[in-house]
Each structure stands twice: as C-alpha cells, then as structure tokens.
Design an enzyme around this catalytic site. Structure first.
Site, PDB file in Angstrom:
ATOM      1  N   ALA A 187      -3.430  25.912  47.551  1.00  0.00           N
ATOM      2  CA  ALA A 187      -2.716  24.697  47.131  1.00  0.00           C
ATOM      3  C   ALA A 187      -3.550  23.929  46.126  1.00  0.00           C
ATOM      4  CB  ALA A 187      -2.426  23.828  48.345  1.00  0.00           C
ATOM      5  N   HIS A 188      -2.886  23.252  45.211  1.00  0.00           N
ATOM      6  CA  HIS A 188      -3.588  22.476  44.166  1.00  0.00           C
ATOM      7  C   HIS A 188      -3.042  21.051  44.139  1.00  0.00           C
ATOM      8  CE1 HIS A 188      -5.367  21.327  40.365  1.00  0.00           C
ATOM      9  NE2 HIS A 188      -4.168  20.983  39.935  1.00  0.00           N
ATOM     10  N   PRO A 189      -3.914  20.034  44.123  1.00  0.00           N
ATOM     11  CA  PRO A 189      -5.372  20.146  44.182  1.00  0.00           C
ATOM     12  C   PRO A 189      -5.866  20.016  45.612  1.00  0.00           C
ATOM     13  CG  PRO A 189      -4.748  17.919  43.576  1.00  0.00           C
ATOM     14  CD  PRO A 189      -3.457  18.674  43.791  1.00  0.00           C
ATOM     15  N   GLU A 193      -9.449  24.950  47.040  1.00  0.00           N
ATOM     16  CA  GLU A 193      -9.278  25.561  45.731  1.00  0.00           C
ATOM     17  C   GLU A 193     -10.628  25.795  45.050  1.00  0.00           C
ATOM     18  OE1 GLU A 193      -6.426  24.876  41.822  1.00  0.00           O
ATOM     19  OE2 GLU A 193      -7.207  23.154  42.909  1.00  0.00           O
TER      20      GLU A 193
END
Length: 208
Positions: A187-189, A193
């Site tokens: 997943a971002h942010p 990550e």
C-alpha cells in the site's frame, strides 16, 4: 582524470577530506574552509570522477561533522548540511559516492539532538509528500520513512512500527529474497513500502 593542481578548489577539497579521514582535524578544516563559498557548476557531469557538485557536497558534509565534533556547535553544523542538501537537490544527476539522502537524514538527527524533534518530524513528513510521485529508488523517501519509523519506536507507537516489523517477519518466514519482495503488493504511502523500495534498490534499481 586526477586533479593535480592545488589551485583547483576540487584538489583542495580532496586534500581536506583526506586529512579528515587521517584524523588531522585542524588541517582538514583549514583546507576545507578555503572552498566552502565556491559555487559549483551544476551542469558539470563528468564521464569519470566526481562532479563539482559532489565535491562541494562532500566538503560541506565534512565541515559540518568537524564543527559538530570539534566545537559542538550543532546549529552551525546543521546550516552546513542545509547548504549541502540544497546543492544535492539542485543537481539533477546521480552522485557517485555521496549519499544525498543520508546527508539530509544527518541534519534530522542533529535537529533532534538540540530538541527540535517536532521540526525534524515535520521535515520528514514534508519530504514524503514532496517525493510521493517519485517512485523507484528514492533515497529521500527511504530516509524520511526511516526517521519516522525510529521516532515511532521511541514513542512506542507500535502501530506504525508494526508495518515494518510485519513486513520483515513475513519475508524471513518464507525465506523471501529481495526479488520476491519486489513482486509483493504494498500500500502507498506506508512504512512497509520502504522495505519494497530497499528491495528494488537491491535488484538493479528498478522502479515500483
């Protein structure tokens, strides 16, 4: 090729940095201060060796460390790192030896040392926002995430720290290689990550 002319500021920068490595602190600072105000050519992209920008950044980095260790003057040390960071950001090409993100991270550590942790955290968060669209190998995002993770651990904010820990545990449990991690969705942010960014950097600097 080799820079042999002592009148060339890059030569003095090299000499000063070598004196620092050899623990001749007084000699190092005397030489390095002769080049600190020179404006490097940001268009210099040599086929071999270091660019003018990188020479200057390394010079400013070492001046900062000498001032910190010799005089304990943290605000001035931070100022020199700020100058180094400004040149690093303005120079749009990779450095061969200087760690752009690491130099910036060092300024956050020194800010924390003089009680400006909240300001350092704000800078790290601002860097993540500034770099949110720059995927792939990104030293600034890596170090910003690293600083925020360290602060979360110090504050016992285990929800944030868990992102990184869980990612590492899964990788260890399944004996995942860096290549394996790069194939996983992140997943971002998120802090997790940063693990993928490190894996990407280790596998031919590929982009997310």
């Amino acid at each position: 090729g080799m820079i042999k002319d002592y009148d060339d500021w890059r030569c003095r920068s090299i000499v000063g940095r070598m004196l620092y490595v050899l623990d001749d602190i007084e000699g190092a600072i005397a030489v390095l201060l002769t080049v600190k105000d020179i404006k490097p050519n940001l268009q210099d992209v040599p086929e071999k060796g270091l660019s003018e920008a990188e020479h200057m950044v390394l010079c400013l980095r070492d001046i900062s460390e000498i001032i910190y260790k010799l005089m304990g003057n943290v605000p001035v040390a931070i100022t020199y790192l700020g100058h180094a960071h400004a040149i690093s950001r303005a120079y749009k090409h990779p450095f061969r030896s200087a760690d752009k993100g690491g130099i910036w991270y060092r300024s956050l550590e020194l800010m924390e040392e003089i009680g400006e942790t909240d300001k350092a955290v704000a800078k790290a968060e601002a860097m993540l926002e500034e770099e949110k669209d720059n995927f792939g190998k990104n030293a600034y995002r890596y170090y910003a995430n690293k600083y925020l993770a360290v602060q979360a651990a110090k504050a016992e904010d285990y929800a944030k720290g868990a992102d990184l820990i869980a990612e590492a545990v899964v990788a260890m449990e399944f004996r995942a290689s860096a290549e394996d991690i790069t194939r996983m969705s992140h997943a971002h942010p998120t802090f997790a990550e940063a693990i993928k960014e490190a894996a990407l950097a280790a596998t031919e600097n590929r982009a997310l």
